[in-house]
Design an enzyme around this catalytic site. Structure first.
Site, PDB file in Angstrom:
ATOM      1  N   GLU A 149     -14.072  13.051 -47.538  1.00  9.50           N
ATOM      2  CA  GLU A 149     -15.253  13.908 -47.688  1.00  9.50           C
ATOM      3  C   GLU A 149     -15.523  14.482 -46.304  1.00  9.50           C
ATOM      4  OE1 GLU A 149     -16.643  14.433 -50.616  1.00  9.50           O
ATOM      5  OE2 GLU A 149     -15.383  12.986 -51.629  1.00  9.50           O
ATOM      6  N   CYS A 157     -23.441  17.989 -43.647  1.00  8.94           N
ATOM      7  CA  CYS A 157     -22.141  18.524 -44.058  1.00  8.94           C
ATOM      8  C   CYS A 157     -22.320  19.678 -45.031  1.00  8.94           C
ATOM      9  CB  CYS A 157     -21.329  17.425 -44.730  1.00  8.94           C
ATOM     10  SG  CYS A 157     -22.217  16.642 -46.080  1.00  8.94           S
TER      11      CYS A 157
HETATM   12  P1  NAD Z   1     -16.275  11.870 -37.136  1.00  6.25           P
HETATM   13  O1  NAD Z   1     -15.061  12.288 -37.862  1.00  6.25           O
HETATM   14  O2  NAD Z   1     -16.257  11.984 -35.667  1.00  6.25           O
HETATM   15  O3  NAD Z   1     -16.636  10.359 -37.452  1.00  6.25           O
HETATM   16  C1  NAD Z   1     -16.893   9.876 -38.753  1.00  6.25           C
HETATM   17  C2  NAD Z   1     -16.657   8.384 -38.771  1.00  6.25           C
HETATM   18  O4  NAD Z   1     -15.300   8.152 -38.477  1.00  6.25           O
HETATM   19  C3  NAD Z   1     -17.437   7.590 -37.729  1.00  6.25           C
HETATM   20  O5  NAD Z   1     -17.743   6.327 -38.256  1.00  6.25           O
HETATM   21  C4  NAD Z   1     -16.433   7.455 -36.583  1.00  6.25           C
HETATM   22  O6  NAD Z   1     -16.661   6.310 -35.784  1.00  6.25           O
HETATM   23  C5  NAD Z   1     -15.161   7.301 -37.375  1.00  6.25           C
HETATM   24  N1  NAD Z   1     -13.930   7.705 -36.679  1.00  6.25           N
HETATM   25  C6  NAD Z   1     -13.739   8.549 -35.657  1.00  6.25           C
HETATM   26  N2  NAD Z   1     -12.422   8.627 -35.348  1.00  6.25           N
HETATM   27  C7  NAD Z   1     -11.784   7.822 -36.218  1.00  6.25           C
HETATM   28  C8  NAD Z   1     -10.424   7.453 -36.432  1.00  6.25           C
HETATM   29  N3  NAD Z   1      -9.443   7.932 -35.682  1.00  6.25           N
HETATM   30  N4  NAD Z   1     -10.149   6.592 -37.425  1.00  6.25           N
HETATM   31  C9  NAD Z   1     -11.117   6.110 -38.212  1.00  6.25           C
HETATM   32  N5  NAD Z   1     -12.420   6.384 -38.055  1.00  6.25           N
HETATM   33  C10 NAD Z   1     -12.736   7.241 -37.068  1.00  6.25           C
HETATM   34  O7  NAD Z   1     -17.476  12.677 -37.769  1.00  6.25           O
HETATM   35  P2  NAD Z   1     -19.018  12.583 -37.374  1.00  6.25           P
HETATM   36  O8  NAD Z   1     -19.224  13.430 -36.182  1.00  6.25           O
HETATM   37  O9  NAD Z   1     -19.478  11.187 -37.338  1.00  6.25           O
HETATM   38  O10 NAD Z   1     -19.685  13.226 -38.660  1.00  6.25           O
HETATM   39  C11 NAD Z   1     -19.908  14.566 -38.789  1.00  6.25           C
HETATM   40  C12 NAD Z   1     -18.876  15.197 -39.689  1.00  6.25           C
HETATM   41  O11 NAD Z   1     -18.889  14.566 -40.966  1.00  6.25           O
HETATM   42  C13 NAD Z   1     -19.180  16.639 -39.953  1.00  6.25           C
HETATM   43  O12 NAD Z   1     -17.994  17.387 -39.905  1.00  6.25           O
HETATM   44  C14 NAD Z   1     -19.764  16.622 -41.354  1.00  6.25           C
HETATM   45  O13 NAD Z   1     -19.646  17.851 -42.021  1.00  6.25           O
HETATM   46  C15 NAD Z   1     -18.955  15.542 -41.982  1.00  6.25           C
HETATM   47  N6  NAD Z   1     -19.621  15.010 -43.176  1.00  6.25           N
HETATM   48  C16 NAD Z   1     -19.107  15.275 -44.403  1.00  6.25           C
HETATM   49  C17 NAD Z   1     -19.763  14.831 -45.544  1.00  6.25           C
HETATM   50  C18 NAD Z   1     -19.273  15.148 -46.937  1.00  6.25           C
HETATM   51  O14 NAD Z   1     -19.841  14.649 -47.896  1.00  6.25           O
HETATM   52  N7  NAD Z   1     -18.242  15.949 -47.112  1.00  6.25           N
HETATM   53  C19 NAD Z   1     -20.934  14.100 -45.405  1.00  6.25           C
HETATM   54  C20 NAD Z   1     -21.417  13.842 -44.134  1.00  6.25           C
HETATM   55  C21 NAD Z   1     -20.750  14.292 -43.025  1.00  6.25           C
END
Ligand code: NAD
Length: 522
Positions: free
Chosen positions: A236, A270
């Protein structure tokens, strides 16, 4: 010494709590223990599983105020937003899935496909994956992982949850809520791993499915990693979501609704509005309504219950938003509106004022990429086709909305917008409706969360084919073929699918003869 992460109020820096970091080796034994515990949990009748999970609903209602205030403190969103977009959806979700889980998990018998296969009895059953990993972002740190945890548990899985490091307090509140269900040790596990190692470690530790919510970039990395092991993964991801305002819309509603979906949670949603396309005849009026509305809202960083808007959660994200604004202005965009913030907070690096850019185009980052902050670009359009082309001109396709008084136009846009989540005269809020499966098109994701389709992501399906004539020693299509099997099959096809009444009767007779012959010969 145990390594720790600290939960802080992003605006004051006040430390709220600290949590021990999970070591890589620890995760391996957590997954092993979860696997053992899950075997028993899976065998617990669904009625019992529901009875236990239902207790969480009462806990949320009793602790709603405390949970909302803590989320607000750690995450920076206003307490009302925390209640409306975190605690309320979680309460709705747990109640909904407790009502629907049994139905979603019920085996079903598909309708038969052919008379020729009359002896086959078909059934589809579902079984839990085993140990599922859930990795969630910081923007809705409670409600996003919460409903996935509930679905996973009801489906009979054990769960390893990793919330973002800066949202560990929210993760801990999920842990406290789940604790009231009295699950055996090992069924639900909250870990605190740094993002950069979490994905690889989860996969190495042998989870059976990964649910990831976060950025496109991390999603792409995890998809590659999961691909190496053919590990099922649900993604997602981000959005760059458009709202289309037609001239027949209730403009007051459109202005307020778009302001809400674009600027609540400081635009860190998001599925929040990032791009707005307004029909030329109502463009000026729309801008006037949305700015008047934004002017009337209270911006505050103090977590007061009457605050309407608040600041961003991280400096890194705030910088990205500022870069997008700079890029747009350098390429000719006009800052049409910038909310005036109270003097005492206006210089705070996280206090980004809600901003509206006009004279924007699709060469600007603000229109092409996810800004994830309190800024929108607004463009005027002449025809519906032009609006659709602009809205669909994106590598992402999470949410989109159309604002109109016409059911016909609404349907046209709903069917032609390239996104997984469409709202009519609203935006974003359907994430809080657990009955609506939610998922992105294009770069915005793979798979579903919420609803029947989302629930189905937590089970693997199995088809079972039983034979009503199992006592017969062979099937018509098994060799040896020398007994006229070819001719019998040909007659069978003609009997069932051929044309002409008499020709079909003749074919049926030949089939019956071959079948009886087969019974006695073989
Ligand atoms: P991110 O990808 O930086 O991090 C998300 C999660 O993944 C965090 O818990 C982070 O610690 C972890 N993470 C980071 N690198 C990782 C790796 N290599 N392996 C595993 N986990 C890892 O995103 P963010 O900045 O925390 O969140 C914002 C993003 O999430 C935005 O792009 C937003 O649009 C998206 N989002 C999407 C939805 C949806 O329903 N589609 C909902 C909420 C947020």
């Amino acid at each position: 010494m145990t390594e720790k992460t600290v939960s802080k109020n992003p605006f004051t820096g006040e430390q709220i709590a600290e949590f021990a970091v999970t070591k890589k080796e620890e995760l391996f034994s957590i997954v092993d223990k979860a696997r053992e515990a899950q075997k028993k949990w899976e065998k617990t009748p669904i009625k019992q599983r529901i009875k236990r999970i239902k207790k969480i609903k009462d806990y949320l209602a009793a602790n709603a105020d405390k949970i909302a205030k803590q989320i607000s403190k750690e995450n920076g969103k206003t307490p009302t937003e925390a209640l409306a977009t975190e605690v309320l959806p979680a309460s709705i979700a747990v109640s909904y899935y407790c009502r629907t889980a049994k139905r979603f998990l019920k085996p079903y018998r598909p309708a038969g496909s052919s008379l020729l296969l009359f002896n086959k009895k078909a059934e589809i059953i579902s079984q839990p994956y085993g140990v599922v990993g859930i990795i969630s972002p910081w923007n809705y740190p409670f409600s996003i992982p919460f409903s996935e945890v509930i679905m996973a548990l009801l489906a009979g899985n054990a769960v390893i949850l990793k919330t973002a490091s800066i949202s560990q307090l929210a993760g801990n509140m999920i842990k406290e809520a789940v604790a009231v269900a009295g699950l055996e040790e090992g069924i639900f596990n909250l870990v605190n791993l740094p993002g950069r190692i979490a994905g690889d470690t989860f996969i190495e530790a042998g989870i059976d499915k990964l649910f990831f919510t976060g950025s496109v970039e991390t999603g792409r990395y995890l998809a590659k990693k999961a691909g190496e092991k053919l590990l099922p993964i649900c993604l997602e991801l981000g959005g760059n979501d458009p709202a289309i305002v037609l001239e027949d819309a209730n403009l007051v509603r459109a202005a307020r609704g778009i302001a809400w979906a674009a600027f609540q949670n400081a635009g860190q949603s998001c599925g929040g509005v990032e791009r707005v396309y307004v029909q030329k005849s109502v463009y000026e009026r729309f801008l006037s309504l949305i700015t008047t509305y934004l002017d009337s809202l209270k911006y505050s960083l103090d977590g007061s219950e009457d605050a309407d808007l608040s600041g961003m959660c991280t400096i890194a994200q705030a910088k990205k938003v500022e870069e997008h604004i700079k890029d747009a202005v350098e390429k000719g965009a006009r800052i049409f509106y910038k909310k005036l913030l109270p003097k005492e907070i206006s210089s705070h690096p996280l206090a980004l004022p809600p901003l509206i850019l006009t004279e924007v185009n699709h060469n600007m980052q603000i229109m092409r990429e996810e800004s994830f902050g309190p800024v929108i670009g607004v463009m005027a359009f002449e025809s519906h086709d032009e609006a659709l082309t602009l809205a669909n001109d994106s590598s992402m396709g999470l949410t989109a909305s159309v604002w109109t008084g016409s059911k016909k136009f609404a349907r046209y846009f709903a069917e032609n917008l390239e996104a997984g989540v469409i709202s009519i005269n609203d935006h974003l809020m359907s994430h809080g409706m657990p009955e609506l499966s939610w998922g992105g098109w294009k770069d915005s994701g793979i798979g579903w969360t919420h609803g029947r389709l989302g629930f189905a992501e937590f089970v693997r399906f199995k088809n079972i084919c039983d034979d009503r004539l199992g006592e017969l020693s062979c099937e018509l299509w098994w060799p040896p073929y020398r007994d006229g099997v070819y001719r019998a099959l040909l007659s069978a096809i003609k009997a069932v699918y051929g044309r002409g009444f008499f020709a079909r009767i003749g074919a049926w007779l030949r089939v019956a003869k071959a079948f009886i012959g087969m019974l006695f010969k073989r």
